[in-house]
Scaffold this active site. Structure first.
Site, PDB file in Angstrom:
ATOM      1  CG  ASP A 364     -11.056  38.279 -10.840  1.00  0.00           C
ATOM      2  OD1 ASP A 364     -11.387  37.521  -9.917  1.00  0.00           O
ATOM      3  OD2 ASP A 364     -10.092  39.058 -10.790  1.00  0.00           O
ATOM      4  CG  ASP A 475      -5.934  36.645 -15.724  1.00  0.00           C
ATOM      5  OD1 ASP A 475      -4.839  36.964 -16.207  1.00  0.00           O
ATOM      6  OD2 ASP A 475      -6.834  37.470 -15.473  1.00  0.00           O
ATOM      7  CG  MET A 476       0.364  33.888 -14.154  1.00  0.00           C
ATOM      8  SD  MET A 476       1.621  35.144 -13.941  1.00  0.00           S
ATOM      9  CE  MET A 476       2.346  35.233 -15.551  1.00  0.00           C
ATOM     10  CG  ASN A 477      -3.970  39.234 -13.477  1.00  0.00           C
ATOM     11  OD1 ASN A 477      -3.909  39.940 -14.472  1.00  0.00           O
ATOM     12  ND2 ASN A 477      -4.971  38.413 -13.245  1.00  0.00           N
ATOM     13  CB  CYS A 523      -5.476  35.556 -19.911  1.00  0.00           C
ATOM     14  SG  CYS A 523      -5.682  37.223 -19.288  1.00  0.00           S
ATOM     15  CG  ASP A 545      -6.093  43.257 -19.231  1.00  0.00           C
ATOM     16  OD1 ASP A 545      -6.762  42.330 -19.690  1.00  0.00           O
ATOM     17  OD2 ASP A 545      -5.575  43.225 -18.098  1.00  0.00           O
TER      18      ASP A 545
HETATM   19  C1  DGJ Z   1      -6.612  40.392 -16.285  1.00  0.00           C
HETATM   20  C2  DGJ Z   1      -7.240  39.917 -17.550  1.00  0.00           C
HETATM   21  O1  DGJ Z   1      -6.442  40.244 -18.637  1.00  0.00           O
HETATM   22  C3  DGJ Z   1      -8.639  40.505 -17.668  1.00  0.00           C
HETATM   23  O2  DGJ Z   1      -9.219  40.147 -18.884  1.00  0.00           O
HETATM   24  C4  DGJ Z   1      -9.458  40.044 -16.519  1.00  0.00           C
HETATM   25  O3  DGJ Z   1      -9.648  38.661 -16.594  1.00  0.00           O
HETATM   26  C5  DGJ Z   1      -8.799  40.428 -15.214  1.00  0.00           C
HETATM   27  N1  DGJ Z   1      -7.433  39.999 -15.145  1.00  0.00           N
HETATM   28  C6  DGJ Z   1      -9.545  39.862 -14.043  1.00  0.00           C
HETATM   29  O4  DGJ Z   1      -8.913  40.102 -12.876  1.00  0.00           O
END
Ligand code: DGJ
Length: 740
Positions: A364, A475-477, A523, A545
């Protein structure tokens, strides 16, 4: 493999390991489940499997006392047919009622299998699929039930298609992937629960009368529950006992439900969560459910997991990757977070190349103006302030160091400081007249809208087009908290969650169609979408994480219930650990990370030469065993849950080699004696352990085991001067079979 008695309308799916039997009931033409378990002979008829009691209830379909569907084990639980349990299929008809009655019409058998369009699914030439067609008595709607058996896999997969050949629209309310009614055996059920940084924790309870379920309502399969559950004998262990395992090839809202009724029938169901689901089945359209994987094992949880692992490796993970050597990667996230420039990254990469890393992953913060987690998602243009040479030239520099190059994206998200948001605020999921919550300062793009998916594809394509990116971390947060789509009509809002995930799959398809050799690691803030749906596209998943070795024992132990080690993303990271502040030594951390895909998440530029040499040796150790770990059969030996010890092992498929890992999280004073019983070895052969002269037979290693602890015989030391392993101690034992 699929034997059919057309006169008696009985179906027996059978291989050496399992049998799955059902029949069409006389009079009602409804499918009755008869048996799922270990392989039994093919008989002329299966009446001996039918269970009936004359009951005093007054909800009889026919004029006798044995045909209330409430009392019958079924293949498709329906609503409005004397069955009061939760249905597998519930349809809303134009008049508003939900009363249906689907009856058997005919069957067909197809050889081989491909994933059905639009959804990830199992594939393979060695498969055979039985397709049963049902017809609704009250409408032109038809149902196709798919049952697939692959060779000797202890697996049946199930999936359902609803077909609307008419000019009328029907609404699908419940549309699950399977229904399995089993006789109760006072089972336990086991599932994987968790939270961010604490995924795949094992939970086991006895099954009570009534309904028990795990589910997601978050738009992703989620950190909270995995789309998996197992039903097992109450005395089942890792090594022994009958287990049914269920896994859903799906990444969105799911339900995994058990319903134990008063007649001791255990109804098991899995599929798209009916909560917030309503699908308009328009004229001439079809609806396909996700595919479910049903495993049966008589060899405990290890047997169940090995069946899942083998099945996913052979029939779900792309054959481009299932047996291909995975690169050892270094990811800059925990090394730099957002604070980097190309110079710093190249310093890391240079050192990484020198110690045996294969792939450099830029995480990121490389795009837009992103220097913290509060912006730029949806603006996938390189940030020249950090990478002045641009991605292509930077990738070339990485390649010149001898490393492959990988890049992080979060394709499904948008930040409000981007040109994309300025142009299309209506592409955000949520009703602009109401609260739209942010999660990590970001909003979810409406992937139910194909134009949104195509736009994001174009942006990603522009970056990948340089041709130097061999790995992508997707990724997807955040979850979807206020589901509303500006793209979908009022009457279609109940389709949003499913259409969203179809949009995600569509983007995967688009990217892989153009870049078929790309290795994608999925992820979702760690393991928030660790599911078989994404494994179909992305052969590995960042499991959490939390990179702390102690926590990882639990996370990886839990994940291995379903997912093969070659799919479990695991990295050697720095200490004190960034999630828990703990500082286990390098050997312990490395020996945990090794049992996964393996990589580094360390600022190696801050290490002394001595430390770098240690990391180099750690990588070499992993590489020495990489094939064994990724291709071997995995056995869990001692659970880290509520235990200060954990152990597991892999055995090569030909039994010639094994690697055992034993971890002691906390040292114990004056410890009890302990033996570690090994599993899966060739019982007739001798093994050499860690090149020691004493050979041990597979049989005695399984029954006597390895004697753990000091073994001070003949080397007597006094109590105070003996060497103690201490906290965070771990030990590898490498076993090589010696010719008989
Ligand atoms: C969440 C991921 O699980 C991390 O490994 C990392 O890529 C962060 N997002 C980056 O924002």
């Amino acid at each position: 493999m699929i034997s059919v008695n057309p006169e008696r309308r009985e179906f027996h799916l059978k291989n050496q390991n399992i049998s799955y039997i059902f029949r069409v009931m006389e009079e009602l033409d409804v499918l009755e489940q008869l048996y799922f378990g270990s392989s039994i002979p093919i008989y002329d008829q299966y009446d001996f499997l039918i269970e009936r009691e004359i009951r005093p209830a007054n909800n009889q379909i026919k004029q006798n006392y044995t045909t209330s569907l409430e009392h019958i084990k079924q293949e498709v639980g329906l609503y409005g047919t004397t069955d009061f349990r939760y249905p597998m299929l519930r349809v809303r008809y134009p008049k508003g009622d939900r009363i249906s009655h689907f009856t058997y019409q005919h069957y067909r058998i197809e050889l081989g299998k491909q994933a059905l369009s639009g959804l990830p699914g199992s594939f393979g030439e060695a498969g055979e699929t039985l397709i049963i067609t049902l017809q609704d008595r009250y409408s032109p709607l038809q149902v196709e039930l798919y049952y697939t058996l692959f060779g000797e896999e202890s697996v049946v997969t199930r999936q359902m298609k609803i077909i609307n050949p008419s000019e009328t629209t029907f609404e699908l309310l419940d549309c699950l992937s399977f229904n399995l009614d089993l006789p109760n055996q006072h089972y336990d059920w086991l599932h994987l629960d968790g939270a961010w940084a604490r995924e795949t924790q094992i939970s086991r309870n006895s099954i009570a009368y009534g309904v028990q379920e795990v589910a997601s309502t978050r738009g992703a399969s989620s950190h909270v529950h995995n789309p998996f559950m197992a039903v097992c004998e109450s005395n089942a262990t890792e090594e022994q006992g009958k287990i049914y395992g269920f896994s859903l090839i799906y990444s969105g809202n799911f339900v995994a439900r058990l319903q134990l009724d008063t007649y001791d029938i255990l109804r098991i169901q899995m599929g798209i969560n009916p909560f917030e689901f309503a699908w308009q089945l328009t004229p001439k359209s079809t609806f396909l459910t996700p595919e479910a994987v049903l495993v049966y094992s008589e060899a405990g949880f290890n047997g169940m997991s090995q069946s899942f692992h083998h099945f996913f490796q052979e029939h779900l993970i792309s054959s481009r990757w299932s047996h291909k050597q995975r690169p050892v990667l270094i990811n800059n996230w925990e090394a730099t977070y957002f604070d980097f420039d190309s110079e710093k990254l190249l310093q890391i990469a240079e050192k990484a190349a020198a110690i045996g890393v294969d792939l450099f992953v830029l995480d990121d913060g490389w795009f837009g103006t992103r220097n913290s987690d509060n912006g730029s998602l949806g603006n996938w243009q390189v940030q020249l302030a950090k990478i002045p040479e641009g991605i292509s030239a930077f990738a070339t520099k990485i390649n010149q160091l001898g490393l492959e190059f990988g890049l992080w994206f979060e394709p499904e998200m948008i930040s409000t400081d981007t040109p994309l948001y300025e142009m299309h605020p209506e592409w955000v999921i949520g009703n602009s007249e109401k609260q739209i919550s942010h999660g990590r300062n970001q909003f979810v793009l409406d992937f139910s809208n194909p134009e949104v998916v195509e736009t994001i594809f174009q942006q990603i394509d522009c970056v990948l087009a340089c041709g130097k990116i061999t790995y992508l971390k997707w990724d997807m947060n955040r979850y979807i908290s206020e589901p509303f789509s500006n793209y979908l009509a009022d009457g279609n809002q109940g389709e949003l969650f499913h259409r969203y995930i179809l949009g995600v799959y569509d983007l995967y398809e688009k990217i892989l169609a153009k870049y078929p050799d790309l290795l994608i690691e999925s992820c979702a803030g760690g393991g928030g979408r660790f599911d078989p749906g994404l494994l179909y596209y992305a052969p590995q998943t960042w499991a959490s994480d939390d990179t702390d070795g102690v926590e990882r024992l639990k996370i990886q132990y839990g994940a291995s219930m379903v997912y093969p080690l070659a799919s479990i993303g695991s990295h050697l990271s720095q200490i004190p650990n960034h999630q828990v502040g703990r500082s286990p030594g390098l050997t312990f951390r490395n020996q945990v990370a090794m049992f996964g895909t393996y990589g580094l998440e360390l600022d190696i530029t801050r290490m002394s030469d001595v430390e770098l040499q240690q990391v180099k040796a750690a990588i070499a150790t992993f590489k020495e065993y990489r094939e064994l770990i990724h291709e071997g059969r995995f056995y869990r030996l001692n659970s880290p849950f509520d235990n200060t010890q954990c152990s597991w092992m892999v055995v090569s498929k030909d039994l010639s080699e094994a690697l055992v890992a034993d971890y002691q999280v906390l040292g114990k004073p004056n410890p009890a004696y302990r033996r570690l019983l090994l599993a899966g070895l060739d019982l007739e052969a001798n093994y050499q352990i860690n090149q020691l002269p004493q050979l041990r037979s597979g049989k005695d290693l399984s029954s006597i085991g390895l004697i753990m602890g000091g073994n001070y015989v003949g080397r007597a030391k006094d109590y105070w001067s003996r060497q103690l392993p201490g906290d965070y101690a771990s030990q590898l034992y490498h076993l090589r079979r010696v010719d008989k």
